[in-house]
Design an enzyme around this catalytic site. Sequence first.
Site, PDB file in Angstrom:
ATOM      1  N   LEU A  14       0.870  -1.178   0.000  1.00 22.36           N
ATOM      2  CA  LEU A  14       0.000   0.000   0.000  1.00 22.36           C
ATOM      3  C   LEU A  14       0.905   1.225   0.000  1.00 22.36           C
ATOM      4  CD1 LEU A  14      -2.999   0.159  -0.157  1.00 22.36           C
ATOM      5  CD2 LEU A  14      -3.114   0.370   2.303  1.00 22.36           C
ATOM      6  N   HIS A  15       1.525   1.478  -1.144  1.00 23.95           N
ATOM      7  CA  HIS A  15       2.510   2.544  -1.283  1.00 23.95           C
ATOM      8  C   HIS A  15       2.195   3.357  -2.529  1.00 23.95           C
ATOM      9  CE1 HIS A  15       6.480   4.369  -2.068  1.00 23.95           C
ATOM     10  NE2 HIS A  15       6.536   4.390  -0.739  1.00 23.95           N
ATOM     11  N   ALA A  16       2.459   4.643  -2.488  1.00 31.23           N
ATOM     12  CA  ALA A  16       2.330   5.573  -3.618  1.00 31.23           C
ATOM     13  C   ALA A  16       1.004   5.435  -4.358  1.00 31.23           C
ATOM     14  CB  ALA A  16       3.517   5.458  -4.543  1.00 31.23           C
TER      15      ALA A  16
END
Length: 87
Positions: A14-16
């Site tokens: 759950l990044h960028a």
Amino acid sequence: MFSKEVVVQNQVGLHARPATFFIQKANEFKSSIWVEKEERKVNAKSLLGVLSLGITKGTTINIIADGVDEEEAVTTLVHLIASNFTE
């Protein structure tokens, strides 16, 4: 209050971009929504909050909502994560 656990399976966690997409979806609901990882709980509508959890592939998180559309919110966000952010 309604909550469900889900395991993040997409490559970057759950990044960028996935986090931005997740937050945009969370903001479509009236309920208060949180993401919980281990002992930390953050506002699911806050990019910095979600990114601060450092959610990587294989991480189990709990999505919690409280409000008029809590079940729909949690179900939609769990489905979004389970589908690896493809609609």
